[in-house]
Design an enzyme around this catalytic site. Structure first.
Site, short mmCIF file in Angstrom:
data_model
loop_
_atom_site.label_atom_id
_atom_site.label_comp_id
_atom_site.label_asym_id
_atom_site.label_seq_id
_atom_site.Cartn_x
_atom_site.Cartn_y
_atom_site.Cartn_z
N ASN A 77 0.35 -1.06 -0.37
CA ASN A 77 0.06 0.23 0.22
C ASN A 77 0.52 1.11 -0.17
O ASN A 77 1.70 0.94 -0.23
CB ASN A 77 -1.11 -0.43 0.89
CG ASN A 77 -2.20 0.63 0.14
OD1 ASN A 77 -2.55 1.38 0.21
ND2 ASN A 77 -3.59 -0.30 0.52
N ARG A 78 0.30 2.42 0.09
CA ARG A 78 1.04 3.82 0.36
C ARG A 78 1.52 4.16 1.54
O ARG A 78 1.03 4.31 2.73
CB ARG A 78 -0.18 4.90 -0.45
CG ARG A 78 -0.88 4.21 -1.30
CD ARG A 78 -1.91 4.89 -2.12
NE ARG A 78 -1.93 4.72 -3.60
CZ ARG A 78 -2.53 3.90 -3.91
NH1 ARG A 78 -3.49 2.73 -3.11
NH2 ARG A 78 -3.19 3.81 -5.59
N HIS A 103 3.97 -0.30 -2.30
CA HIS A 103 3.63 -1.22 -2.45
C HIS A 103 5.54 -1.40 -2.71
O HIS A 103 5.72 -2.28 -3.35
CB HIS A 103 3.08 -1.83 -4.19
CG HIS A 103 1.80 -1.74 -4.20
ND1 HIS A 103 0.90 -2.09 -2.81
CD2 HIS A 103 0.38 -1.46 -4.97
CE1 HIS A 103 -0.01 -2.76 -2.86
NE2 HIS A 103 0.12 -2.49 -3.83
N HIS A 173 -1.19 -9.66 -3.11
CA HIS A 173 -2.09 -8.80 -4.04
C HIS A 173 -3.31 -9.34 -5.20
O HIS A 173 -2.96 -9.16 -6.87
CB HIS A 173 -1.41 -8.03 -5.00
CG HIS A 173 -1.69 -6.52 -5.02
ND1 HIS A 173 -2.39 -6.22 -6.12
CD2 HIS A 173 -1.92 -5.45 -4.51
CE1 HIS A 173 -3.27 -5.23 -6.42
NE2 HIS A 173 -2.82 -4.50 -5.18
N TYR A 175 -6.62 -11.02 -7.86
CA TYR A 175 -7.67 -10.31 -7.90
C TYR A 175 -8.69 -11.86 -8.23
O TYR A 175 -7.98 -12.62 -9.04
CB TYR A 175 -7.19 -9.77 -9.53
CG TYR A 175 -6.00 -8.24 -9.30
CD1 TYR A 175 -7.34 -7.53 -9.41
CD2 TYR A 175 -5.51 -8.32 -9.50
CE1 TYR A 175 -6.54 -6.27 -9.05
CE2 TYR A 175 -4.68 -6.97 -9.02
CZ TYR A 175 -5.14 -5.95 -9.14
OH TYR A 175 -4.07 -4.57 -8.68
N ASP A 230 -11.02 0.99 -3.69
CA ASP A 230 -9.53 1.22 -2.90
C ASP A 230 -9.53 1.96 -1.37
O ASP A 230 -8.80 2.49 -1.60
CB ASP A 230 -9.10 1.98 -4.48
CG ASP A 230 -7.56 1.84 -3.65
OD1 ASP A 230 -7.21 0.45 -3.39
OD2 ASP A 230 -6.28 1.90 -4.71
N GLN A 268 -7.34 -3.98 2.44
CA GLN A 268 -7.81 -3.39 1.79
C GLN A 268 -8.41 -4.07 0.19
O GLN A 268 -8.29 -5.61 -0.29
CB GLN A 268 -6.71 -3.25 0.95
CG GLN A 268 -6.10 -1.70 -0.39
CD GLN A 268 -6.45 -0.44 0.64
OE1 GLN A 268 -6.06 -0.50 1.55
NE2 GLN A 268 -6.51 0.48 -0.82
N GLU A 288 -6.44 -7.35 -0.24
CA GLU A 288 -5.41 -7.34 0.29
C GLU A 288 -4.99 -7.54 1.99
O GLU A 288 -5.29 -6.36 2.19
CB GLU A 288 -4.65 -6.53 -0.43
CG GLU A 288 -4.80 -6.80 -1.45
CD GLU A 288 -4.54 -4.57 -2.15
OE1 GLU A 288 -3.09 -4.23 -1.85
OE2 GLU A 288 -4.84 -4.19 -3.43
#
Length: 323
Positions: A77-78, A103, A173, A175, A230, A268, A288
């Site tokens: 993440n950020r 990331h 991560h 999907y 998100d 997340q 996540e």
């Protein structure tokens, strides 16, 4: 079983490992610790791949930004402003999601070749992230263990030790598309989360832990995911020693159901509204498990600091069924 999957431009080979147990088949790459495919049966016994992935190495090299199925680190993440303070010093990171770090930076764990060792019912990936890699302090020794249990549940366990104070936040991560193809917005999601972390225009948490009641963030009762997410959800259970169930994703058409259990305090939810070609927006849903975004700059959030003598450990289990 392992096989050569491809070769990087510098000649480094990338291998693919196949795990199979309990009616589930999983393929893992040494590049990025990527879970390339997860094949599970539906209510009629028909098997489909329920994660997004590419059929060859070039796909991952040409389309790195979705982080498809990757092991993400050093910091998932950020991190706001691509910098964080620790013990009186401010560390500068790559602003690869300008102005923030995302990331792990320009070349995070998702773009590294891992050493892979077969173990009983799984594989163990390992690498050493040297001091200063992508701006993070400390020499970090990391292992990621991927296993299938007798029921076919996929367990992911991350461990790390450091020789200097640092921050660590690792996640998977993947999907998910339990239908095997098409848009995933019709999947039904339940989350054991009474709060979430609102974000600013750069998707950085404001610091508030907001109640989900009466909002579109309330997934405590299962409902369709739709799009437009998100966001990090604050799991009611907090940090736990062993994985606790926190999420259930269900595809009504196929009957496939995914349950997520974790030791992590956050999750997340990303509805993949910006997936690039060859995929379409909304083709998958990322769940996540993680510590919160920007925790190194938010002392009120659960800490992501790892110090010498300590062991970072995170465990998440993805279990499959059909109804």
């Amino acid at each position: 079983m392992n096989e050569l999957f491809g070769t990087l431009s510098d000649g480094t080979p990338v291998h693919r490992w196949t795990l199979e147990r309990g009616g589930v088949r999983v393929r893992v790459l040494s590049y990025g610790g990527i879970v390339q495919s997860v094949e599970v049966p539906d209510r009629e016994g028909r098997t489909a791949d329920v994660v997004l992935g590419f059929s060859d190495l070039d796909g991952y090299l040409q389309h790195p930004e979705p982080y498809l199925g990757a092991l993400v680190g050093r910091y998932a993440n950020r991190i706001a402003g691509a910098r964080f303070p620790l013990d009186g010093y401010t560390y500068a990171l790559a602003p690869n999601n300008s102005p923030n770090s995302l990331h792990g930076g320009e070349r995070g764990f998702d773009k590294r070749v891992w050493e892979v060792t077969p173990i009983r019912h799984g594989v163990r990936l390992s690498r050493v992230s040297p001091h200063g890699e992508e701006g993070f302090p400390g020499r970090l020794e990391v292992t990621a263990t991927y296993t299938l249990d007798a029921s076919g549940a996929l367990g992911l366990t991350y461990e790390a030790v450091t020789d200097a104070p640092t921050v660590v936040n690792l996640t998977h991560h993947g999907y998910w598309n339990l239908a095997g193809s098409g848009h995933a917005g019709g999947h039904e999601l339940r989350l054991a989360a009474s709060r979430f972390t609102p974000v600013d225009a750069d998707l950085i948490p404001t610091g508030v832990l907001e109640d989900v009641t009466g909002s579109r963030f309330d997934f405590r009762t299962a409902r369709k995911t739709g799009s437009g997410y998100d966001h990090n959800f604050v799991l009611d259970k907090g940090v736990t020693e062993t994985p606790q169930q926190v999420a259930e994703l269900h595809d009504p058409a196929s009957g496939r159901t995914l349950t997520v259990s974790t030791t992590e305090p956050g999750l997340q939810l990303y509805t993949a509204d910006h997936l690039p070609s060859p995929f379409a927006p909304g083709d998958g849903i990322a769940l996540e498990t993680q510590h919160f975004p920007d925790s190194p700059n938010r002392p009120e959030f659960p800490s992501t600091v790892l110090r010498p003598g300590e062991v970072f450990r995170s465990e998440t289990v993805y279990a499959f069924s059909a109804r």
